[in-house]
Design a protein around this motif. Structure first.
Motif, PDB file in Angstrom:
ATOM      1  N   PRO A   1       0.826  -1.209   0.000  1.00 19.12           N
ATOM      2  CA  PRO A   1       0.000   0.000   0.000  1.00 19.12           C
ATOM      3  C   PRO A   1       0.863   1.264   0.000  1.00 19.12           C
ATOM      4  CG  PRO A   1      -0.798  -1.579   1.617  1.00 19.12           C
ATOM      5  CD  PRO A   1       0.528  -2.089   1.138  1.00 19.12           C
ATOM      6  N   ALA A   2       0.407   2.267  -0.703  1.00 22.75           N
ATOM      7  CA  ALA A   2       1.168   3.511  -0.803  1.00 22.75           C
ATOM      8  C   ALA A   2       1.320   4.203   0.542  1.00 22.75           C
ATOM      9  CB  ALA A   2       0.487   4.445  -1.811  1.00 22.75           C
ATOM     10  N   ASP A   3       0.377   3.975   1.461  1.00 16.34           N
ATOM     11  CA  ASP A   3       0.434   4.650   2.757  1.00 16.34           C
ATOM     12  C   ASP A   3       1.134   3.825   3.834  1.00 16.34           C
ATOM     13  OD1 ASP A   3      -1.467   2.683   3.003  1.00 16.34           O
ATOM     14  OD2 ASP A   3      -3.013   3.961   3.898  1.00 16.34           O
ATOM     15  N   ALA A   4       1.798   2.726   3.463  1.00 15.42           N
ATOM     16  CA  ALA A   4       2.502   1.903   4.454  1.00 15.42           C
ATOM     17  C   ALA A   4       3.694   2.680   4.998  1.00 15.42           C
ATOM     18  CB  ALA A   4       2.977   0.605   3.828  1.00 15.42           C
ATOM     19  N   PRO A   5       3.790   2.866   6.318  1.00 16.25           N
ATOM     20  CA  PRO A   5       4.904   3.630   6.897  1.00 16.25           C
ATOM     21  C   PRO A   5       6.252   2.976   6.614  1.00 16.25           C
ATOM     22  CG  PRO A   5       3.150   3.270   8.517  1.00 16.25           C
ATOM     23  CD  PRO A   5       2.850   2.381   7.348  1.00 16.25           C
ATOM     24  N   ALA A   6       7.281   3.775   6.583  1.00 17.20           N
ATOM     25  CA  ALA A   6       8.632   3.255   6.428  1.00 17.20           C
ATOM     26  C   ALA A   6       8.943   2.300   7.586  1.00 17.20           C
ATOM     27  CB  ALA A   6       9.643   4.396   6.406  1.00 17.20           C
ATOM     28  N   GLY A   7       9.563   1.193   7.296  1.00 18.14           N
ATOM     29  CA  GLY A   7       9.875   0.202   8.319  1.00 18.14           C
ATOM     30  C   GLY A   7       8.827  -0.875   8.486  1.00 18.14           C
ATOM     31  N   THR A   8       7.715  -0.785   7.748  1.00 15.65           N
ATOM     32  CA  THR A   8       6.673  -1.809   7.829  1.00 15.65           C
ATOM     33  C   THR A   8       7.209  -3.149   7.333  1.00 15.65           C
ATOM     34  OG1 THR A   8       4.898  -0.191   7.513  1.00 15.65           O
ATOM     35  CG2 THR A   8       4.377  -2.482   7.018  1.00 15.65           C
ATOM     36  N   GLU A   9       6.805  -4.214   8.020  1.00 21.12           N
ATOM     37  CA  GLU A   9       7.205  -5.565   7.628  1.00 21.12           C
ATOM     38  C   GLU A   9       5.964  -6.414   7.378  1.00 21.12           C
ATOM     39  OE1 GLU A   9      11.459  -6.139   9.860  1.00 21.12           O
ATOM     40  OE2 GLU A   9       9.652  -6.645  10.991  1.00 21.12           O
ATOM     41  N   TRP A  10       6.120  -7.356   6.484  1.00 16.94           N
ATOM     42  CA  TRP A  10       5.044  -8.275   6.144  1.00 16.94           C
ATOM     43  C   TRP A  10       5.546  -9.688   6.373  1.00 16.94           C
ATOM     44  CZ3 TRP A  10       6.192  -3.805   3.634  1.00 16.94           C
ATOM     45  CH2 TRP A  10       5.166  -2.868   3.487  1.00 16.94           C
ATOM     46  N   TRP A  11       4.781 -10.481   7.152  1.00 15.31           N
ATOM     47  CA  TRP A  11       5.246 -11.795   7.577  1.00 15.31           C
ATOM     48  C   TRP A  11       4.259 -12.899   7.199  1.00 15.31           C
ATOM     49  CZ3 TRP A  11       6.554 -10.728  13.463  1.00 15.31           C
ATOM     50  CH2 TRP A  11       7.681  -9.877  13.543  1.00 15.31           C
ATOM     51  N   ALA A  12       4.827 -14.063   6.919  1.00 18.60           N
ATOM     52  CA  ALA A  12       4.147 -15.364   6.935  1.00 18.60           C
ATOM     53  C   ALA A  12       2.838 -15.416   6.139  1.00 18.60           C
ATOM     54  CB  ALA A  12       3.892 -15.787   8.379  1.00 18.60           C
ATOM     55  N   PRO A  13       2.904 -15.294   4.814  1.00 19.34           N
ATOM     56  CA  PRO A  13       1.677 -15.391   4.016  1.00 19.34           C
ATOM     57  C   PRO A  13       1.196 -16.826   3.852  1.00 19.34           C
ATOM     58  CG  PRO A  13       3.572 -15.220   2.573  1.00 19.34           C
ATOM     59  CD  PRO A  13       4.104 -15.108   3.989  1.00 19.34           C
ATOM     60  N   GLU A  14      -0.115 -17.014   3.910  1.00 20.29           N
ATOM     61  CA  GLU A  14      -0.733 -18.285   3.529  1.00 20.29           C
ATOM     62  C   GLU A  14      -1.951 -17.986   2.669  1.00 20.29           C
ATOM     63  OE1 GLU A  14      -1.229 -21.429   6.219  1.00 20.29           O
ATOM     64  OE2 GLU A  14       0.714 -21.144   7.211  1.00 20.29           O
ATOM     65  N   VAL A  15      -2.259 -18.888   1.753  1.00 17.17           N
ATOM     66  CA  VAL A  15      -3.258 -18.608   0.718  1.00 17.17           C
ATOM     67  C   VAL A  15      -4.304 -19.714   0.676  1.00 17.17           C
ATOM     68  CG1 VAL A  15      -3.611 -18.318  -1.766  1.00 17.17           C
ATOM     69  CG2 VAL A  15      -1.651 -17.223  -0.652  1.00 17.17           C
ATOM     70  N   ALA A  16      -5.561 -19.301   0.511  1.00 22.16           N
ATOM     71  CA  ALA A  16      -6.684 -20.221   0.328  1.00 22.16           C
ATOM     72  C   ALA A  16      -7.395 -19.865  -0.973  1.00 22.16           C
ATOM     73  CB  ALA A  16      -7.659 -20.120   1.501  1.00 22.16           C
ATOM     74  N   TYR A  17      -8.024 -20.862  -1.601  1.00 20.74           N
ATOM     75  CA  TYR A  17      -8.800 -20.623  -2.810  1.00 20.74           C
ATOM     76  C   TYR A  17     -10.273 -20.821  -2.493  1.00 20.74           C
ATOM     77  CZ  TYR A  17     -10.484 -20.895  -7.619  1.00 20.74           C
ATOM     78  OH  TYR A  17     -11.165 -20.675  -8.793  1.00 20.74           O
TER      79      TYR A  17
END
Length: 303
Positions: A61-77
């Motif tokens: 996202p364009a508004d994600a602050p500097a230093g934001t981290e994204w962890w551990a994705p899992e996906v369902a259909y």
């Protein structure tokens, strides 16, 4: 025991694998890199052995602050779309579970609503699971200070829709042994705690029993490992034999700090188990595949 060959030599922690509708296998993982300007490394394979990078998955996202981290994705259909569950935050603070969606398994995934866990101080490692009756559930890890072993615990909630949780979180598993210690005298929530950690839940149904694999301890160390609990239903009561402890460890596999599993059913029966482990220099967490064996007793693994 010699260290086993990783599936890919790049950084891909918390590896989650799904068999896509087109027959390919897609792996998603946590990475400090942003392939193509997106969060989460994706890899694709036709045979579970040879994996090729397919760029990043999540549009940042364009508004994600500097230093934001994204962890551990899992996906369902479900409903003709792929739904990605993951946590977003900064360091060890403020992580909340979010959901994004895409029509393609490799993305781009875009946010599909507000955080699912706004009422919790911290929530990570979401793992969607569809029961035999079609109901979707979300397992995840959250913090619980009360009790003899304060720390991160495993919870479950029903998904009312793919973007909305129903009811209140049900704590189904919390620390019960010394091997689950993350750190002593950890400063959190205004006090110092001997902090224990259970995280990275992965659930599979085998026969009439549900098995939950979780990672415990400190992910930064070789003593990180994976243990199992079982129940007769998704909501529990989940039980484990604390005397057994972790069955996936550095000692049992030859991997350094193995953990954070995902499970794919094999053609003809059985299960593939994906997890990460450190390289020899402890700079990259790379994905590995083992065979998960569930018979009459607790799960076991083979290379």
């Amino acid at each position: 025991m010699p260290q086993q060959r990783p599936l890919w030599d790049g950084y891909c922690a918390d590896p989650f694998v799904i068999r896509a509708q087109d027959g390919r296998f897609v792996m998603y993982g946590t990475s400090p890199e942003r392939p193509g300007g997106r969060a989460f490394q994706t890899l694709v394979s036709d045979d579970l052995d040879v994996w090729c990078p397919a760029g990043g998955a999540l549009v940042i996202p364009a508004d994600a602050p500097a230093g934001t981290e994204w962890w551990a994705p899992e996906v369902a259909y479900a409903g003709g779309r792929y739904w990605m569950y993951y946590s977003q935050g900064m360091g060890d603070q403020g992580h909340q579970i979010r959901v994004a969606s895409s029509v393609e398994p490799t993305g781009p995934f875009t946010e599909a609503g507000p955080p699912l866990t706004e009422d919790l101080p911290f929530a990570i490692d979401p793992s969607p699971f569809q029961d035999v009756d079609g109901t979707w559930w979300l397992f995840y890890a959250t913090d619980l200070v009360e009790g003899a072993r304060p720390g991160t615990v495993i919870a479950v909630q029903r998904l009312r829709t793919m973007t909305e949780l129903a009811g209140e979180p049900r704590i189904i598993l919390r620390a019960s042994a010394d091997w689950q210690l993350y750190a002593r005298d950890r400063q959190l929530y205004g006090a110092q705690h001997d902090w224990h950690t259970l995280e990275g839940p992965a659930v599979v149904r085998h026969g009439d029993r549900y098995w939950l694999l979780y990672s415990g301890g400190n992910w930064q160390t070789p003593r990180y490992g994976v243990a199992a609990a079982s129940a007769a239903s998704v909501e529990g009561q989940w039980t484990e034999d604390a005397a057994i402890g972790p069955f996936i460890t550095s000692q049992s596999t030859g991997l350094i700090g193995p953990g954070h599993c995902s499970i794919v059913s094999a053609v003809g029966g059985g299960h593939h188990l994906f997890l990460h482990a450190w390289d020899a220099q402890r700079q990259r967490r790379r994905p590995h595949r083992l065979t998960l064996q569930i018979t009459g007793g607790p799960p076991r693994v083979a290379p």
